[in-house]
Design an enzyme around this catalytic site. Structure first.
Site, PDB file in Angstrom:
ATOM      1  NE  ARG A  70      -3.822  -0.019   2.180  1.00  0.00           N
ATOM      2  CZ  ARG A  70      -4.792  -0.336   3.028  1.00  0.00           C
ATOM      3  NH1 ARG A  70      -4.936   0.365   4.153  1.00  0.00           N
ATOM      4  NH2 ARG A  70      -5.594  -1.340   2.781  1.00  0.00           N
ATOM      5  CG  HIS A  74      -1.545   5.137  -0.679  1.00  0.00           C
ATOM      6  ND1 HIS A  74      -2.464   5.854   0.064  1.00  0.00           N
ATOM      7  CD2 HIS A  74      -2.187   3.988  -1.030  1.00  0.00           C
ATOM      8  CE1 HIS A  74      -3.604   5.178   0.153  1.00  0.00           C
ATOM      9  NE2 HIS A  74      -3.450   4.036  -0.499  1.00  0.00           N
ATOM     10  CG  ASN A 102      -1.869   8.948   2.117  1.00  0.00           C
ATOM     11  OD1 ASN A 102      -2.246   7.981   1.453  1.00  0.00           O
ATOM     12  ND2 ASN A 102      -1.096   9.900   1.618  1.00  0.00           N
ATOM     13  CG  HIS A 201      -7.900  -4.061  -2.379  1.00  0.00           C
ATOM     14  ND1 HIS A 201      -8.937  -3.303  -2.871  1.00  0.00           N
ATOM     15  CD2 HIS A 201      -6.913  -3.183  -2.085  1.00  0.00           C
ATOM     16  CE1 HIS A 201      -8.595  -2.016  -2.868  1.00  0.00           C
ATOM     17  NE2 HIS A 201      -7.366  -1.926  -2.393  1.00  0.00           N
TER      18      HIS A 201
END
Length: 339
Positions: A70, A74, A102, A201
């Protein structure tokens, strides 16, 4: 609106999005100056060091795999893959950590610190924080059963962060399919990349705040009417109240094999049990002409998913920050710009 136009509206809108896709992807087509052997002479042990640290971390807590994956995602969606997501706030710099997508979502910063500290001892001033995230994300996937891919290296660390960009460009849990697709296309990533990368995911967790609307909304109507689905929904609602409270309670986005990188995430979408609206939309949306077919494909063919995920991860990792290449640095501490 004429009946024939109304009936073809989803197709027309999707075609418009595909045209936009070709334009924006061509804008990102320049190959970045990254190579597989970038550290071959300057820090030949970089891959071993990152792998060793990741092995310890994932063995200690499998969730560390999702944390690193992740973080990399990001990072790359804001200013390109430049390590900007790792910067702390200072008097002169507003970092990205407190941006809405975030805040309360990103973890793993201390693990990055540990990797960076060891690399600074072994190869001071050589390996960028952006490259550390890229390598660590690949190892994270591999360590929980996912595919291997070669990682091009040579990124520089940005001296700036993109707080406002993080708020506007990162996909969020309750967005519709068109918005999610647009955000990926804006980065030079295709619809296929979006569906494949969403497969990350399979090892992720989501906060109640991000799936409350889904489980008290259309989850019941989209999911198969079977005891397992009913039990799962009941468990979700027991830890995520409808009105308020429990915002930080978490649930696996793949409740079948939450610590294994596999294709069961897509099988869950076929059953209508996607935890996040943005995920379920890929299969259930009337606009999901291409995405629903890809979901079906990856649900039955794990090898196809693994292959496309690997290709899409390399493609995402190649999203560059031209400013960081021109005026970037290798940070001594991933949290702060060098003085």
């Amino acid at each position: 609106m004429p009946p024939f136009l109304h009936s073809n509206l989803p197709n027309l809108l999707f075609m418009m999005l595909l045209i936009l896709s070709s334009v924006l992807i061509s804008m990102h087509a320049t190959d970045p100056p990254l190579t597989l052997d970038y550290y071959a002479s300057s820090c030949p042990t970089v891959l071993e060091i990152v792998r060793s640290q990741m092995e310890c971390a994932v063995l200690s807590d499998p969730r560390n795999a999702a944390f690193m994956l992740r973080l990399h995602f990001h990072d790359c969606f804001v200013q390109g893959c430049d390590g900007s997501v790792l910067l702390d706030d200072t008097i002169t710099l507003q970092g990205e950590k407190k941006a809405s997508p975030n805040r309360n979502s990103l973890k793993g910063f201390r693990l990055v610190d540990r990797i960076k500290n060891q690399l600074e001892s072994e190869c001071p001033g050589i390996v960028s924080c952006a490259d550390i995230l890229t390598i660590a994300a690949r190892d994270a996937v591999l360590l929980v059963g996912g595919p291997y891919w070669e990682v091009p290296l040579g990124r520089k660390d940005s001296k700036t962060a993109g707080y406002e960009l993080a708020n506007s460009t990162l996909p969020t849990a309750n967005e519709d399919l068109f918005t999610i697709i647009y955000k990926f296309i804006y980065q030079g990533l295709s619809v296929t990349d979006m569906v494949a990368l969403s497969g990350a995911h399979t090892i992720g967790m989501a906060r109640c705040e991000n799936y409350r609307k889904r489980i008290y909304g259309d989850f019941e109507t989209s999911s198969d009417k079977n005891p397992m689905a009913d039990t799962h929904l009941s468990n979700l609602r027991s830890t995520c109240p409808a009105i308020e409270g429990g915002d930080n309670n978490v649930s696996a986005m793949d409740y079948v094999t939450p610590n294994l990188f596999d294709n069961s995430f897509y099988q869950i979408l076929l059953n209508g049990e996607g935890l996040l609206n943005s995920d379920q939309e890929m299969y259930s949306s009337i606009f999901g002409i291409e995405t629903s077919e890809l979901v079906k494909k990856y649900a039955v063919d794990a090898l196809a998913f693994f292959q496309q995920f690997s290709e899409s991860m390399v493609k995402m990792g190649n999203i560059t920050n031209s400013d960081s290449f021109a005026d970037g640095e290798v940070r001594k501490n991933c949290r702060f710009v060098n003085t």
